[in-house]
Design an enzyme around this catalytic site. Structure first.
Site, PDB file in Angstrom:
ATOM      1  N   CYS A  82      16.126  90.069  30.830  1.00 47.92           N
ATOM      2  CA  CYS A  82      15.789  89.107  30.208  1.00 47.92           C
ATOM      3  C   CYS A  82      16.217  89.465  28.675  1.00 47.92           C
ATOM      4  CB  CYS A  82      14.312  88.662  30.151  1.00 47.92           C
ATOM      5  SG  CYS A  82      13.648  87.456  28.397  1.00 47.92           S
ATOM      6  N   CYS A 130      12.100  82.996  31.961  1.00 52.90           N
ATOM      7  CA  CYS A 130      11.443  84.267  32.326  1.00 52.90           C
ATOM      8  C   CYS A 130      10.007  84.052  32.384  1.00 52.90           C
ATOM      9  CB  CYS A 130      11.837  85.250  31.104  1.00 52.90           C
ATOM     10  SG  CYS A 130      11.155  86.691  31.044  1.00 52.90           S
ATOM     11  N   CYS A 133       8.257  85.810  28.848  1.00 52.47           N
ATOM     12  CA  CYS A 133       8.115  85.010  27.565  1.00 52.47           C
ATOM     13  C   CYS A 133       8.621  83.582  27.760  1.00 52.47           C
ATOM     14  CB  CYS A 133       9.365  85.780  26.804  1.00 52.47           C
ATOM     15  SG  CYS A 133      10.856  85.610  27.289  1.00 52.47           S
ATOM     16  N   CYS A 153      21.902  79.290  38.085  1.00 52.73           N
ATOM     17  CA  CYS A 153      22.992  79.148  37.290  1.00 52.73           C
ATOM     18  C   CYS A 153      22.408  79.623  35.805  1.00 52.73           C
ATOM     19  CB  CYS A 153      23.469  77.748  37.084  1.00 52.73           C
ATOM     20  SG  CYS A 153      24.939  77.381  36.187  1.00 52.73           S
TER      21      CYS A 153
END
Ligand SMILES: [Zn+2]
Length: 164
Positions: A82, A130, A133, A153
């Site tokens: 991330c 994510c 977060c 994607c």
């Protein structure tokens, strides 16, 4: 139109290009993180720590223009993390070339991502974020390769690459 038809992919690619236009972003921008996540920051803090492109994707559910991410050509062994907090999201062994212009994976790392229902732009899609977060990463579709049949994607601007 089946989920795996070339027409649908072309449509999604066009849609992605459209969503990256300024007028479209103003229409579709909305807070990415609904609810609470282990990593929480104020909008001002995110704006300080992310680039404008990262903020647009991760915090405003934006979409980068297809075929623009340097990560499309990243073929080394390693981990895609991330861009906001470094959480390991996808292993390089699950990356594949979908032809859509966005980095694509057939499986996330265990517990790395969460999903939500996205009904924006007149379509029903599954949003991917994510798990740490809540930052928006992209969408998941059911026209991916074996063994999962899934296609994550993902916007390259939401990712960083950590070589093994
Ligand atoms: Zn994150």
């Amino acid at each position: 139109m089946s989920a795996s038809s070339p027409d649908r992919r072309r449509f999604l690619a066009l849609l992605g290009a459209g969503a990256a236009l300024p007028f479209a972003s103003a229409c579709t921008a909305k807070p990415a993180a609904k609810g609470r996540f282990p990593v929480m920051k104020t909008e001002a803090e995110w704006r300080r720590t992310l680039t404008a492109e990262q903020f647009y994707i991760l915090r405003e559910e934006g979409t980068e223009r297809p075929f623009t991410s340097p990560l499309l050509k990243e073929h080394r062994k390693g981990t895609f993390t991330c861009a906001a907090d470094g959480t390991a999201l996808f292993a390089s062994s699950t990356k594949f070339d979908s032809g859509t212009g966005w980095p694509s994976f057939w499986k996330p790392l265990p517990k790395a991502v969460g999903t939500s229902s996205d009904r924006s732009l007149g379509m029903s899609r599954t949003e991917v974020h994510c798990s740490q977060c809540g930052g928006h990463l992209g969408h998941v579709f059911d026209d991916g390769p074996a063994p999962t049949g899934l296609r994550y994607c993902i916007n390259g601007d939401a990712l960083k690459f950590r070589p093994a």
